[in-house]
Motif scaffolding. Structure first.
Motif, PDB file in Angstrom:
ATOM      1  N   LEU A   1       0.799  -1.221   0.000  1.00 37.31           N
ATOM      2  CA  LEU A   1       0.000   0.000   0.000  1.00 37.31           C
ATOM      3  C   LEU A   1       0.838   1.280   0.000  1.00 37.31           C
ATOM      4  O   LEU A   1       0.519   2.221  -0.742  1.00 37.31           O
ATOM      5  CB  LEU A   1      -0.951  -0.002   1.208  1.00 37.31           C
ATOM      6  N   PRO A   2       1.916   1.371   0.813  1.00 32.90           N
ATOM      7  CA  PRO A   2       2.699   2.616   0.792  1.00 32.90           C
ATOM      8  C   PRO A   2       3.337   2.921  -0.554  1.00 32.90           C
ATOM      9  O   PRO A   2       3.748   4.063  -0.803  1.00 32.90           O
ATOM     10  CB  PRO A   2       3.781   2.365   1.857  1.00 32.90           C
ATOM     11  N   MET A   3       3.421   1.922  -1.430  1.00 35.23           N
ATOM     12  CA  MET A   3       4.029   2.141  -2.748  1.00 35.23           C
ATOM     13  C   MET A   3       3.060   2.797  -3.722  1.00 35.23           C
ATOM     14  O   MET A   3       3.486   3.243  -4.796  1.00 35.23           O
ATOM     15  CB  MET A   3       4.503   0.803  -3.326  1.00 35.23           C
ATOM     16  N   ILE A   4       1.796   2.843  -3.380  1.00 32.61           N
ATOM     17  CA  ILE A   4       0.804   3.482  -4.246  1.00 32.61           C
ATOM     18  C   ILE A   4       0.970   4.991  -4.148  1.00 32.61           C
ATOM     19  O   ILE A   4       0.949   5.554  -3.040  1.00 32.61           O
ATOM     20  CB  ILE A   4      -0.621   3.080  -3.845  1.00 32.61           C
ATOM     21  N   PRO A   5       1.152   5.683  -5.264  1.00 31.21           N
ATOM     22  CA  PRO A   5       1.363   7.146  -5.217  1.00 31.21           C
ATOM     23  C   PRO A   5       0.204   7.867  -4.537  1.00 31.21           C
ATOM     24  O   PRO A   5      -0.955   7.640  -4.859  1.00 31.21           O
ATOM     25  CB  PRO A   5       1.467   7.524  -6.705  1.00 31.21           C
ATOM     26  N   GLY A   6       0.550   8.714  -3.607  1.00 32.57           N
ATOM     27  CA  GLY A   6      -0.440   9.554  -2.949  1.00 32.57           C
ATOM     28  C   GLY A   6      -1.180   8.914  -1.805  1.00 32.57           C
ATOM     29  O   GLY A   6      -1.960   9.589  -1.122  1.00 32.57           O
ATOM     30  N   ILE A   7      -0.949   7.606  -1.551  1.00 28.84           N
ATOM     31  CA  ILE A   7      -1.734   6.938  -0.526  1.00 28.84           C
ATOM     32  C   ILE A   7      -1.392   7.454   0.865  1.00 28.84           C
ATOM     33  O   ILE A   7      -2.255   7.563   1.737  1.00 28.84           O
ATOM     34  CB  ILE A   7      -1.535   5.400  -0.596  1.00 28.84           C
ATOM     35  N   ARG A   8      -0.111   7.797   1.073  1.00 27.22           N
ATOM     36  CA  ARG A   8       0.288   8.306   2.394  1.00 27.22           C
ATOM     37  C   ARG A   8      -0.294   9.686   2.675  1.00 27.22           C
ATOM     38  O   ARG A   8      -0.440  10.069   3.827  1.00 27.22           O
ATOM     39  CB  ARG A   8       1.814   8.363   2.496  1.00 27.22           C
ATOM     40  N   GLN A   9      -0.596  10.423   1.640  1.00 22.88           N
ATOM     41  CA  GLN A   9      -1.142  11.765   1.829  1.00 22.88           C
ATOM     42  C   GLN A   9      -2.669  11.771   1.847  1.00 22.88           C
ATOM     43  O   GLN A   9      -3.268  12.813   2.097  1.00 22.88           O
ATOM     44  CB  GLN A   9      -0.647  12.696   0.703  1.00 22.88           C
ATOM     45  N   SER A  10      -3.278  10.633   1.582  1.00 25.91           N
ATOM     46  CA  SER A  10      -4.739  10.594   1.521  1.00 25.91           C
ATOM     47  C   SER A  10      -5.332  10.521   2.922  1.00 25.91           C
ATOM     48  O   SER A  10      -4.663  10.162   3.895  1.00 25.91           O
ATOM     49  CB  SER A  10      -5.196   9.387   0.696  1.00 25.91           C
ATOM     50  N   PHE A  11      -6.623  10.833   3.000  1.00 28.02           N
ATOM     51  CA  PHE A  11      -7.318  10.783   4.288  1.00 28.02           C
ATOM     52  C   PHE A  11      -7.511   9.350   4.781  1.00 28.02           C
ATOM     53  O   PHE A  11      -7.835   9.125   5.944  1.00 28.02           O
ATOM     54  CB  PHE A  11      -8.677  11.484   4.168  1.00 28.02           C
ATOM     55  N   LEU A  12      -7.309   8.367   3.887  1.00 23.46           N
ATOM     56  CA  LEU A  12      -7.483   6.970   4.270  1.00 23.46           C
ATOM     57  C   LEU A  12      -6.248   6.379   4.958  1.00 23.46           C
ATOM     58  O   LEU A  12      -6.365   5.330   5.590  1.00 23.46           O
ATOM     59  CB  LEU A  12      -7.796   6.124   3.015  1.00 23.46           C
ATOM     60  N   TRP A  13      -5.108   7.040   4.839  1.00 31.57           N
ATOM     61  CA  TRP A  13      -3.878   6.451   5.354  1.00 31.57           C
ATOM     62  C   TRP A  13      -3.912   6.177   6.863  1.00 31.57           C
ATOM     63  O   TRP A  13      -3.432   5.135   7.309  1.00 31.57           O
ATOM     64  CB  TRP A  13      -2.682   7.325   5.010  1.00 31.57           C
ATOM     65  N   PRO A  14      -4.466   7.068   7.695  1.00 29.46           N
ATOM     66  CA  PRO A  14      -4.529   6.750   9.134  1.00 29.46           C
ATOM     67  C   PRO A  14      -5.274   5.455   9.423  1.00 29.46           C
ATOM     68  O   PRO A  14      -5.025   4.813  10.439  1.00 29.46           O
ATOM     69  CB  PRO A  14      -5.260   7.965   9.730  1.00 29.46           C
ATOM     70  N   ILE A  15      -6.194   5.072   8.540  1.00 24.00           N
ATOM     71  CA  ILE A  15      -6.929   3.810   8.709  1.00 24.00           C
ATOM     72  C   ILE A  15      -6.147   2.646   8.119  1.00 24.00           C
ATOM     73  O   ILE A  15      -6.014   1.585   8.728  1.00 24.00           O
ATOM     74  CB  ILE A  15      -8.326   3.909   8.057  1.00 24.00           C
ATOM     75  N   LEU A  16      -5.622   2.844   6.914  1.00 23.56           N
ATOM     76  CA  LEU A  16      -4.957   1.766   6.189  1.00 23.56           C
ATOM     77  C   LEU A  16      -3.646   1.327   6.829  1.00 23.56           C
ATOM     78  O   LEU A  16      -3.191   0.211   6.590  1.00 23.56           O
ATOM     79  CB  LEU A  16      -4.700   2.200   4.736  1.00 23.56           C
ATOM     80  N   ARG A  17      -3.049   2.175   7.624  1.00 27.29           N
ATOM     81  CA  ARG A  17      -1.761   1.816   8.218  1.00 27.29           C
ATOM     82  C   ARG A  17      -1.914   1.041   9.521  1.00 27.29           C
ATOM     83  O   ARG A  17      -0.927   0.570  10.090  1.00 27.29           O
ATOM     84  CB  ARG A  17      -0.943   3.079   8.491  1.00 27.29           C
ATOM     85  N   GLU A  18      -3.146   0.915  10.014  1.00 32.90           N
ATOM     86  CA  GLU A  18      -3.377   0.253  11.285  1.00 32.90           C
ATOM     87  C   GLU A  18      -3.668  -1.238  11.084  1.00 32.90           C
ATOM     88  O   GLU A  18      -4.349  -1.627  10.137  1.00 32.90           O
ATOM     89  CB  GLU A  18      -4.570   0.893  12.014  1.00 32.90           C
ATOM     90  N   GLY A  19      -3.163  -2.043  12.010  1.00 34.56           N
ATOM     91  CA  GLY A  19      -3.428  -3.467  11.969  1.00 34.56           C
ATOM     92  C   GLY A  19      -4.897  -3.783  12.150  1.00 34.56           C
ATOM     93  O   GLY A  19      -5.375  -4.818  11.659  1.00 34.56           O
ATOM     94  N   PHE A  20      -5.627  -2.918  12.832  1.00 32.59           N
ATOM     95  CA  PHE A  20      -7.060  -3.146  13.057  1.00 32.59           C
ATOM     96  C   PHE A  20      -7.805  -3.245  11.735  1.00 32.59           C
ATOM     97  O   PHE A  20      -8.712  -4.075  11.582  1.00 32.59           O
ATOM     98  CB  PHE A  20      -7.642  -2.016  13.902  1.00 32.59           C
ATOM     99  N   PHE A  21      -7.437  -2.414  10.767  1.00 25.85           N
ATOM    100  CA  PHE A  21      -8.101  -2.435   9.459  1.00 25.85           C
ATOM    101  C   PHE A  21      -7.929  -3.792   8.788  1.00 25.85           C
ATOM    102  O   PHE A  21      -8.896  -4.380   8.293  1.00 25.85           O
ATOM    103  CB  PHE A  21      -7.533  -1.325   8.575  1.00 25.85           C
TER     104      PHE A  21
END
Length: 229
Positions: free
Chosen positions: A80-100
């Motif tokens: 996921l971090p390799m996808i351009p812009g994913i770290r700057q998106s509003f979804l990143w705080p969710i996508l980076r968590e193990g809970f997701f």
């Protein structure tokens, strides 16, 4: 037995319990909706939909949940971090968590098992009732909503209750992907205090209580839903 640590770790235990219940509620509620679609695809879908649904259920039910969880977390999660812009998106705080990833994995796995349960229940609905509904002028969607699906769920309720309890017992696997569920908190208490049995006993009491609660809720639902002959 030493439970002096309990008051000090109580807030953390409560947070862990919330994480556990949240995983259970998310996976069961969303997974059940997916299971309905999969079950109808197996029963009344076309050849492509039927085979796709069968393949999904076979794969998810035939591989350990832990492996599925790790494939998502360590596999998809590392890409996921390799996808351009994913770290700057509003979804990143969710996508980076193990809970997701735990929630997604548990949901997909539960849907596969529940789809098989509902498939059997759909086939168990008397054909006479479905034919009578069609004769009364019910369209396919109305027939599913008023007759077929409610009867199937009523038939499957005892099995669904058991599947929900099994899903509850699977939630400690989330600990392996950094989710601070109740078992993870017990593990931390063991590391901090060198106590082994006491934290596990607290976790056991919680799971037994939740299992009894789930069982009571489903028994209540069974008592409220009339059996149509």
């Amino acid at each position: 037995m030493n439970f002096d640590w309990l008051s000090r770790y109580l807030p953390l235990l409560l947070d862990g319990a919330i994480q556990t219940v949240s995983l259970l509620v998310i996976s069961v509620s969303i997974g059940f909706v997916l299971a309905i679609g999969l079950a109808f695809a197996r029963v009344s879908g076309g050849p492509i939909a039927r085979n796709l649904a069968r393949g999904y259920c076979t794969f998810l039910r035939g591989t350990p949940l832990l492996i599925q969880l790790w494939l998502l977390y360590y596999g998809v999660g590392s890409l996921l971090p390799m996808i351009p812009g994913i770290r700057q998106s509003f979804l990143w705080p969710i996508l980076r968590e193990g809970f997701f990833f735990a929630a997604v994995s548990f949901t997909l796995n539960y849907a596969a098992y529940e789809a098989e349960v509902l498939r059997g229940a759909l086939l168990a609905v008397p054909k006479g009732e479905l034919e009578a509904a069609r004769a009364a002028g019910m369209g396919p969607l109305l027939l599913i909503r008023r007759i077929w699906l409610p009867r199937a769920i009523r038939i499957a309720l005892p099995t669904i209750a058991g599947e929900v309890v099994m899903q509850l017992k699977a939630t400690p696997l989330a600990f392996t992907v950094t989710v601070m569920d109740l078992y993870a908190v017990a593990y931390k208490v063991r590391q901090d205090t060198l106590l082994v049995y006491e934290p596990l006993l607290v976790v056991t009491v919680f799971y037994v209580f939740l299992t009894l609660l789930i069982t009571r809720v489903f028994k209540g639902i069974e008592g409220q839903v009339p059996i149509r002959r």
